[in-house]
Enzyme design. Structure first.
Site, PDB file in Angstrom:
ATOM      1  N   PRO A  53     -42.286 -13.393  37.951  1.00 26.19           N
ATOM      2  CA  PRO A  53     -42.895 -14.623  37.455  1.00 26.19           C
ATOM      3  C   PRO A  53     -43.363 -15.505  38.629  1.00 26.19           C
ATOM      4  CG  PRO A  53     -40.520 -14.758  37.298  1.00 26.19           C
ATOM      5  CD  PRO A  53     -40.845 -13.365  37.762  1.00 26.19           C
ATOM      6  N   CYS A  54     -44.565 -15.248  39.085  1.00 26.81           N
ATOM      7  CA  CYS A  54     -45.030 -15.808  40.354  1.00 26.81           C
ATOM      8  C   CYS A  54     -45.809 -17.112  40.245  1.00 26.81           C
ATOM      9  CB  CYS A  54     -45.885 -14.768  41.077  1.00 26.81           C
ATOM     10  SG  CYS A  54     -47.381 -14.326  40.171  1.00 26.81           S
ATOM     11  N   GLN A  55     -45.914 -17.709  39.062  1.00 27.25           N
ATOM     12  CA  GLN A  55     -46.771 -18.877  38.898  1.00 27.25           C
ATOM     13  C   GLN A  55     -46.495 -19.991  39.912  1.00 27.25           C
ATOM     14  OE1 GLN A  55     -44.833 -17.573  36.477  1.00 27.25           O
ATOM     15  NE2 GLN A  55     -45.885 -17.546  34.519  1.00 27.25           N
TER      16      GLN A  55
END
Length: 103
Positions: free
Chosen positions: A82-84
């Site tokens: 989850p790189c947001q």
């Protein structure tokens, strides 16, 4: 010797978390011969790409609100990152608890 036939084996199933556009899933399918049957992704732009490649795989949505008792079991579970909040297009919030990337 008598010939026996057994019922066909069901296709092994893949579940996908933090799916993005499905790059990891395409690779896992190619490497294992398995099929992606559901995914979990919030970004609407990339869910359109994922849904194009897997039109019958439902998007379970937000991983933190999924009722896992209702989700069909899978043989392989794969997940992106989850790189947001750490990507160059994100908000720079980092991996702290409470951030999207802190999951």
């Amino acid at each position: 010797m008598h010939a026996t036939s057994s019922p066909p084996m069901p296709s092994p199933r893949i579940g996908s978390l933090f799916s993005g556009y499905g790059g990891l899933d395409l690779t896992v399918e190619h490497a294992t011969g398995r099929q992606t049957v559901w995914f979990s992704e919030l970004n609407t732009a990339v869910t359109g790409v994922f849904s194009h490649h897997w039109p019958t795989a439902p998007n379970l949505g937000n991983i933190s609100t999924i009722d896992w008792a209702t989700v069909p079991p899978v043989d392989v579970l794969c997940g992106g990152f989850p790189c947001q909040d750490i990507s160059t297009v994100g908000k720079g919030a980092g991996l702290a608890p409470g951030t999207r990337s802190g999951l």
